[in-house]
Design a protein around this motif. Sequence first.
Motif, PDB file in Angstrom:
ATOM      1  N   GLY A 106       0.797  -1.223   0.000  1.00  0.00           N
ATOM      2  CA  GLY A 106       0.000   0.000   0.000  1.00  0.00           C
ATOM      3  C   GLY A 106       0.830   1.274   0.000  1.00  0.00           C
ATOM      4  N   SER A 107       2.072   1.182   0.467  1.00  0.00           N
ATOM      5  CA  SER A 107       2.928   2.371   0.511  1.00  0.00           C
ATOM      6  C   SER A 107       3.689   2.611  -0.792  1.00  0.00           C
ATOM      7  N   VAL A 108       3.573   1.710  -1.746  1.00  0.00           N
ATOM      8  CA  VAL A 108       4.286   1.852  -3.021  1.00  0.00           C
ATOM      9  C   VAL A 108       3.534   2.828  -3.918  1.00  0.00           C
ATOM     10  N   PRO A 109       4.229   3.878  -4.404  1.00  0.00           N
ATOM     11  CA  PRO A 109       3.574   4.809  -5.324  1.00  0.00           C
ATOM     12  C   PRO A 109       3.121   4.081  -6.598  1.00  0.00           C
ATOM     13  N   GLY A 110       1.933   4.384  -7.043  1.00  0.00           N
ATOM     14  CA  GLY A 110       1.399   3.768  -8.245  1.00  0.00           C
ATOM     15  C   GLY A 110       0.446   2.623  -7.972  1.00  0.00           C
ATOM     16  N   VAL A 111       0.432   2.107  -6.737  1.00  0.00           N
ATOM     17  CA  VAL A 111      -0.504   1.041  -6.382  1.00  0.00           C
ATOM     18  C   VAL A 111      -1.813   1.693  -5.948  1.00  0.00           C
ATOM     19  N   ALA A 112      -2.899   1.329  -6.617  1.00  0.00           N
ATOM     20  CA  ALA A 112      -4.206   1.852  -6.238  1.00  0.00           C
ATOM     21  C   ALA A 112      -4.732   1.058  -5.040  1.00  0.00           C
ATOM     22  N   PHE A 113      -4.716  -0.271  -5.136  1.00  0.00           N
ATOM     23  CA  PHE A 113      -5.168  -1.127  -4.045  1.00  0.00           C
ATOM     24  C   PHE A 113      -4.843  -2.567  -4.374  1.00  0.00           C
ATOM     25  N   LEU A 114      -4.924  -3.428  -3.357  1.00  0.00           N
ATOM     26  CA  LEU A 114      -4.808  -4.864  -3.568  1.00  0.00           C
ATOM     27  C   LEU A 114      -6.092  -5.355  -4.215  1.00  0.00           C
TER      28      LEU A 114
ATOM     29  N   GLU B 118       2.592 -14.278  -3.313  1.00  0.00           N
ATOM     30  CA  GLU B 118       1.902 -13.894  -4.541  1.00  0.00           C
ATOM     31  C   GLU B 118       1.057 -12.669  -4.222  1.00  0.00           C
ATOM     32  N   ILE B 119       1.240 -11.625  -5.012  1.00  0.00           N
ATOM     33  CA  ILE B 119       0.532 -10.371  -4.775  1.00  0.00           C
ATOM     34  C   ILE B 119      -0.210  -9.974  -6.048  1.00  0.00           C
ATOM     35  N   HIS B 120      -1.470  -9.597  -5.886  1.00  0.00           N
ATOM     36  CA  HIS B 120      -2.277  -9.116  -7.007  1.00  0.00           C
ATOM     37  C   HIS B 120      -2.703  -7.690  -6.679  1.00  0.00           C
ATOM     38  N   VAL B 121      -2.283  -6.758  -7.532  1.00  0.00           N
ATOM     39  CA  VAL B 121      -2.590  -5.353  -7.288  1.00  0.00           C
ATOM     40  C   VAL B 121      -3.303  -4.744  -8.487  1.00  0.00           C
ATOM     41  N   VAL B 122      -3.979  -3.649  -8.212  1.00  0.00           N
ATOM     42  CA  VAL B 122      -4.533  -2.794  -9.252  1.00  0.00           C
ATOM     43  C   VAL B 122      -3.711  -1.521  -9.190  1.00  0.00           C
ATOM     44  N   ALA B 123      -3.174  -1.112 -10.342  1.00  0.00           N
ATOM     45  CA  ALA B 123      -2.285   0.041 -10.402  1.00  0.00           C
ATOM     46  C   ALA B 123      -3.014   1.266 -10.937  1.00  0.00           C
ATOM     47  N   ARG B 124      -2.425   2.391 -10.678  1.00  0.00           N
ATOM     48  CA  ARG B 124      -2.946   3.643 -11.231  1.00  0.00           C
ATOM     49  C   ARG B 124      -2.580   3.718 -12.710  1.00  0.00           C
ATOM     50  N   GLY B 125      -3.455   4.268 -13.510  1.00  0.00           N
ATOM     51  CA  GLY B 125      -3.281   4.289 -14.955  1.00  0.00           C
ATOM     52  C   GLY B 125      -2.146   5.142 -15.470  1.00  0.00           C
ATOM     53  N   GLN B 126      -1.677   6.116 -14.696  1.00  0.00           N
ATOM     54  CA  GLN B 126      -0.653   7.033 -15.195  1.00  0.00           C
ATOM     55  C   GLN B 126       0.766   6.539 -14.933  1.00  0.00           C
TER      56      GLN B 126
ATOM     57  N   VAL C  42       5.775  -0.393 -11.238  1.00  0.00           N
ATOM     58  CA  VAL C  42       4.991  -0.663 -10.033  1.00  0.00           C
ATOM     59  C   VAL C  42       5.291  -2.070  -9.527  1.00  0.00           C
ATOM     60  N   ALA C  43       5.295  -3.043 -10.416  1.00  0.00           N
ATOM     61  CA  ALA C  43       5.555  -4.431 -10.012  1.00  0.00           C
ATOM     62  C   ALA C  43       6.944  -4.565  -9.395  1.00  0.00           C
ATOM     63  N   ARG C  44       7.940  -3.962  -9.997  1.00  0.00           N
ATOM     64  CA  ARG C  44       9.310  -4.022  -9.452  1.00  0.00           C
ATOM     65  C   ARG C  44       9.383  -3.348  -8.086  1.00  0.00           C
ATOM     66  N   ASP C  45       8.735  -2.200  -7.948  1.00  0.00           N
ATOM     67  CA  ASP C  45       8.756  -1.490  -6.664  1.00  0.00           C
ATOM     68  C   ASP C  45       8.043  -2.281  -5.571  1.00  0.00           C
ATOM     69  N   VAL C  46       6.970  -2.967  -5.928  1.00  0.00           N
ATOM     70  CA  VAL C  46       6.255  -3.795  -4.961  1.00  0.00           C
ATOM     71  C   VAL C  46       7.153  -4.946  -4.502  1.00  0.00           C
ATOM     72  N   VAL C  47       7.823  -5.593  -5.438  1.00  0.00           N
ATOM     73  CA  VAL C  47       8.734  -6.697  -5.076  1.00  0.00           C
ATOM     74  C   VAL C  47       9.793  -6.208  -4.109  1.00  0.00           C
TER      75      VAL C  47
ATOM     76  N   THR D  59       1.427  -9.596  -9.732  1.00  0.00           N
ATOM     77  CA  THR D  59       0.600  -9.537 -10.916  1.00  0.00           C
ATOM     78  C   THR D  59      -0.253  -8.281 -10.849  1.00  0.00           C
ATOM     79  N   VAL D  60      -0.154  -7.462 -11.881  1.00  0.00           N
ATOM     80  CA  VAL D  60      -1.011  -6.285 -11.960  1.00  0.00           C
ATOM     81  C   VAL D  60      -2.269  -6.727 -12.700  1.00  0.00           C
ATOM     82  N   THR D  61      -3.376  -6.723 -11.972  1.00  0.00           N
ATOM     83  CA  THR D  61      -4.613  -7.280 -12.531  1.00  0.00           C
ATOM     84  C   THR D  61      -5.530  -6.234 -13.156  1.00  0.00           C
ATOM     85  N   GLY D  62      -5.191  -4.960 -12.984  1.00  0.00           N
ATOM     86  CA  GLY D  62      -6.034  -3.927 -13.560  1.00  0.00           C
ATOM     87  C   GLY D  62      -5.426  -2.559 -13.384  1.00  0.00           C
TER      88      GLY D  62
END
Length: 116
Positions: free
Chosen positions: A19-27, A70-78, A84-89, A111-114
């Motif tokens: 949740g603290s990673v910039p660009g992650v909207a939510f799990l 295993e993490i599934h996130v929804v990222a911000r479109g911009q 985002v995936a690398r920063d989350v890891v 995995t960025v699911t949306g």
Amino acid sequence: MTDRALRTTLTEEIASAVGSVPGVAFLRPGLGGRLRSALPRGAGAANGGRAVPSGVRLSRPDEAGPWRVEIHVVARGQVRTLDVARDVVRAVQVRLAGLLPGQEAPKVTVTVTGLV
């Protein structure tokens, strides 16, 4: 600490790091998260009243081996989803290294699911 309590604590810490990673909207919410609002109050008492994040799956093939995350996130479109995936890891690896010193580094899959 019991295995279940450890998994719950690690899952919550991982969710916090994500949740603290910039660009992650939510799990990504799972079916349990979608149905949770339909459950009567107090239905989560089996987990101490806490909701376990459904976008994080934590496993360990054996007690001596490394954790698999295993993490599934929804990222911000911009933002670029690869960044985002690398920063989350990185964030999850750093958080787990602090929580589990001396243990083998976990295998983290994102995995960025949306996008929103």
